[in-house]
Structure formats: C-alpha cells, structure tokens
Design a protein around this motif. Structure first.
Motif, PDB file in Angstrom:
ATOM      1  N   MET A  75     -17.581 -13.573 -18.771  1.00  0.00           N
ATOM      2  CA  MET A  75     -17.956 -13.925 -19.957  1.00  0.00           C
ATOM      3  C   MET A  75     -17.820 -15.408 -20.105  1.00  0.00           C
ATOM      4  N   GLY A  76     -16.938 -16.033 -19.774  1.00  0.00           N
ATOM      5  CA  GLY A  76     -16.874 -17.689 -19.490  1.00  0.00           C
ATOM      6  C   GLY A  76     -17.993 -18.232 -19.005  1.00  0.00           C
ATOM      7  N   LEU A  77     -18.364 -17.695 -17.752  1.00  0.00           N
ATOM      8  CA  LEU A  77     -19.622 -18.057 -17.094  1.00  0.00           C
ATOM      9  C   LEU A  77     -21.149 -18.034 -17.989  1.00  0.00           C
ATOM     10  N   LEU A  83     -24.471 -22.505 -23.181  1.00  0.00           N
ATOM     11  CA  LEU A  83     -24.193 -23.892 -23.767  1.00  0.00           C
ATOM     12  C   LEU A  83     -24.996 -24.909 -22.858  1.00  0.00           C
ATOM     13  N   GLY A  84     -25.216 -24.602 -21.555  1.00  0.00           N
ATOM     14  CA  GLY A  84     -25.930 -25.596 -20.894  1.00  0.00           C
ATOM     15  C   GLY A  84     -27.304 -25.458 -21.240  1.00  0.00           C
ATOM     16  N   SER A  85     -28.029 -24.157 -21.508  1.00  0.00           N
ATOM     17  CA  SER A  85     -29.137 -24.079 -22.026  1.00  0.00           C
ATOM     18  C   SER A  85     -29.474 -24.748 -23.313  1.00  0.00           C
ATOM     19  N   GLY A  92     -36.384 -28.165 -16.094  1.00  0.00           N
ATOM     20  CA  GLY A  92     -35.728 -27.755 -15.190  1.00  0.00           C
ATOM     21  C   GLY A  92     -34.372 -27.543 -15.503  1.00  0.00           C
ATOM     22  N   TRP A  93     -33.564 -28.142 -16.322  1.00  0.00           N
ATOM     23  CA  TRP A  93     -32.106 -27.969 -16.552  1.00  0.00           C
ATOM     24  C   TRP A  93     -32.137 -26.487 -17.509  1.00  0.00           C
ATOM     25  N   LEU A  94     -33.217 -26.265 -18.583  1.00  0.00           N
ATOM     26  CA  LEU A  94     -33.197 -25.176 -19.410  1.00  0.00           C
ATOM     27  C   LEU A  94     -33.290 -23.796 -18.133  1.00  0.00           C
ATOM     28  N   LEU A  95     -34.176 -24.236 -17.075  1.00  0.00           N
ATOM     29  CA  LEU A  95     -34.511 -22.786 -16.272  1.00  0.00           C
ATOM     30  C   LEU A  95     -32.870 -22.759 -15.447  1.00  0.00           C
ATOM     31  N   ALA A  96     -32.554 -23.825 -14.993  1.00  0.00           N
ATOM     32  CA  ALA A  96     -31.131 -23.601 -14.515  1.00  0.00           C
ATOM     33  C   ALA A  96     -30.114 -22.875 -15.286  1.00  0.00           C
ATOM     34  N   GLY A  97     -30.099 -23.263 -16.853  1.00  0.00           N
ATOM     35  CA  GLY A  97     -29.090 -22.716 -17.699  1.00  0.00           C
ATOM     36  C   GLY A  97     -29.492 -21.209 -17.738  1.00  0.00           C
TER      37      GLY A  97
END
Length: 403
Positions: A75-77, A83-85, A92-97
C-alpha cells in the motif's frame, strides 16, 4: 465480518479508483500534456502492465515477509506511485508513475485474499474475500465518477493527490486493524513458483483470462456503444458506468455465499450466464431501457466469476496460495488487454459497435470450456480425495466442499 476486512476494502477502494479513473481523464491529460488522446491511452496500458509484472514478482520477493507487513509495504508503494503521478512534470514521468502504482495491485489483492480468508470461520471464507472486493466495486460507483469530476474541474493532478490521501488512510487502517496472523508458514520463491505450476492453478488462470476477457470486450467500448447505438448523450456515460458498478457490487454480494456453498457450480453457472447476457447485450443495446438494464446485469454476472476463480486458485495452490492468488489478477489484466483488443478488432473489421458483445460471448464460452475441463480432470485426479492444507491455513474440507 471483522473490522480488518474493512481495512482491506478501503484499500481496494483506492486501488479500484486509480485503476479506472484514467479512462475518464484521458482528454484532460492529453490536452494538459500536449499529446493526443490515443497516446494518453498508453497510461491505461502502463498501469495494466504494472499489474501483470508486479503481481508475481512482488509476491514472490515477499514470500518470507509477514503478510501484514507485506500489505503495508504494498500500500505504501501504491501511495508513492499515485503521488508520483500527481507531481509528474511530463508525460514520461506520468507513464512511470502509472506503472509504479500498478505494480502492487495484484500482489495486494493476492496477499489480501489469503489474509481475509484466514480472518473468518471456514464456511465464510469466500464471503470474506468477496467483502474485500466490494471496495473495488464501490470504487466504480462512487470513487471513479467523483474522481473524474474532481479531475475535470480542478485538474487531473488533484485526482491523484486525493487517491494518495486515500492510500495514506488505507495504510493507517491496515496498521491498526489487521492483526498479527499466528502460525504463518513462510515459503521461499522456489516453493511459490512450484505451486504456480499446478495444472489446476494454470487452468484456473486460463479460465480467468478467457472468461473475463468477455466482460472487457464490452466494457472497453461501453461509452461508444451507448452513444453511437443506443443514443445516450455523452453526459450520461458517467451514470451508465455507475450502473455497471452497481451490477458489479450485486455480483460480489452474491458471489461470496454461493462460492462458500459450491465453488465449481458457481463458476460454471456464472460463465454460462455471462455468455448468454453478452449475446443479449448485442440486441438490448438498441433501446435505452433495455440497454441500461443490460449494463447492470453484465456487471453482475461478470463480477460473479471473480470470487470463485480467486478461491479456486488459492485452494489448488496447496501450500503456497499467495502467488497463485496474486497471479489471478495478472490474468484479469491480461483479460482486460485481450478483450479490449479483440473487441476493437471486431469494430475495425466493420462488424458494428455492438460486435464486441458477440466476441465476448465466444470468449466466455471458451472460459467455461476450460473451467469444465479442469473440473473433470480434477475429479479424476487422486488429489481430489487427498488432505491438503495451504500455507494460509486454508483447510482441506473447503476444497472438498468446493467440488
């Protein structure tokens, strides 16, 4: 039901919201990030890919971690991924999030299902698992429409910030309400993988891939069917999706008691009903009233298959049910991708907007054929009468009763 099931359901609510909300936010995300809607659609695929990869990988890596701690880590991950999204500076960062947020999805439900089954009496285990999944279905009624509206009015980043808050609340609930499970048997990665090679587990996973692909063949194009064929306004799509969520919830409520009573008959009848409903959906889509009813019924019979499939792979994985349980969610996401692709291929071939329903019916029949084959083979197997105890403490009598 123990309050610990509520903590699992709250977690499932957050996971279900973030899984499906992107579909309604694609135009806003595409406009904000300066990309096309089809390109933004890969954000949906990135989450599904995270589920497919993360379910077996994270479950295997966490095989020796106590299950409560594993739930908290997952759940932490999930919270970090959302939050990263929300804070992603570009596509690219949103894709990774999105990929990161999807990684713990299957593992969480896999571990959570085993924990839920251990928290209740032997004859209520399927009901406990179904209760956890209620959080997922309620997300489609409340969470997804509310999060979509929030994103459309305050920006898509606000949606993922709110989901991150839900993740934090779920973390607190898990920490406070999930008890330490006594006498946990910790298995290694090799042991979990051996359990995953069980023929009955493989057949159960294949049943999920084919059977549930029938649901997603229609769900992926539901908005277009309802606007292009039925004549609903685009503003009505959110309500129709909520109706589908209501059907899912009714299916989840029915699945628990039915599965506790007779697992394989529930699975057979739900897949058969799904095939019939999908054929009926093809004809019902021409009228607003019958189409709305068909949406509810499709959600109900579709989700009626999930609990028996979950319990089946947990029972048949013998001493390592967690990885098989998690892999079931990889199977559901493969069904998502495959059903959407086949449904889209039917539309592209010029067969009409409602043709995915007929494609879905064929897929449901294929799933039923696999399930029946597995049942026949299981009855012939010497293991049918053998005492089996799973790592999560799942007793033999449940498996015998399930037949």
């Amino acid at each position: 039901m123990p309050l610990a099931i509520l903590a699992l359901a709250v977690s499932a609510f957050g996971i279900g919201t973030t899984e499906f909300v992107m579909m309604g936010l694609l135009p806003d995300v595409a406009h904000n990030l300066g990309t096309s809607v089809p390109t933004a659609g890969y954000l949906v695929s990135a989450y599904a890919l995270g589920v497919v990869v993360g379910a077996p990988l994270l479950t295997a890596l966490g095989a020796r971690i106590p299950r409560k701690r594993m739930l908290l880590l997952l759940m932490g991950l999930f919270t970090v991924g959302n939050l990263g999204s929300a804070l992603a500076p570009g596509y690219g960062w949103l894709l990774a999030g999105r990929f990161l947020a999807g990684l713990p999805h299957g593992a969480f439900f896999g571990v959570g299902a085993v924990v839920a089954a251990r928290l209740v009496a032997e004859d209520r285990r399927a009901r406990a698992v179904a209760a956890m999944f209620l959080g997922l279905t309620i997300a489609n009624i409340v969470g997804v429409p509310a999060a979509t509206a929030l994103g459309q009015n305050l920006g898509w980043r606000a949606t993922f910030l709110v989901v991150s808050v839900v993740g934090l609340l779920a973390l607190g609930a898990l920490a406070a309400l999930i008890p330490r499970l006594p006498d946990e048997e910790h298995t290694g990665v090799a042991h979990e993988l051996r359990a995953l090679r069980e023929p009955q587990v493989i057949l159960g996973l294949l049943t999920a891939v084919f059977g549930f692909a029938g649901v997603f063949a229609v769900y992926s194009y539901l908005a277009s069917m309802m606007t292009e064929v039925t004549g609903f306004a685009e503003s009505s799509v959110t309500l129709l999706l909520a109706l589908f969520g209501i059907g899912m919830t009714l299916g989840a409520l029915a699945a628990g008691p039915l599965t506790d009573r007779a697992l394989r008959p529930t699975l057979y009848s739900s897949l058969a009903a799904l095939a019939v409903v999908l054929v009926g959906f093809h004809f019902a889509a021409g009228n607003k009233v019958t189409a709305a009813i068909a949406v509810v019924v499709l959600g109900g019979v579709g989700f009626l298959t999930t609990t028996p499939l979950q319990m089946l792979v947990m029972n048949k994985a013998r001493r390592a049910p967690t990885l098989a349980s998690a892999s079931n969610h990889s199977a559901f996401n493969l069904a998502n991708a495959g059903g959407a692709w086949l449904g889209g291929a039917a539309i592209s071939a010029g067969w009409g907007w409602t043709s995915p329903a007929l494609v879905g019916a064929v897929l449901a029949v294929a799933g039923l054929a696999i399930a029946v084959t597995a049942g026949v083979l299981d009855r012939r197997s010497v293991h049918t009468a053998s005492p089996v105890v799973a790592a999560g403490g799942l007793p033999t009598r449940e498996e015998v009763r399930a037949e």
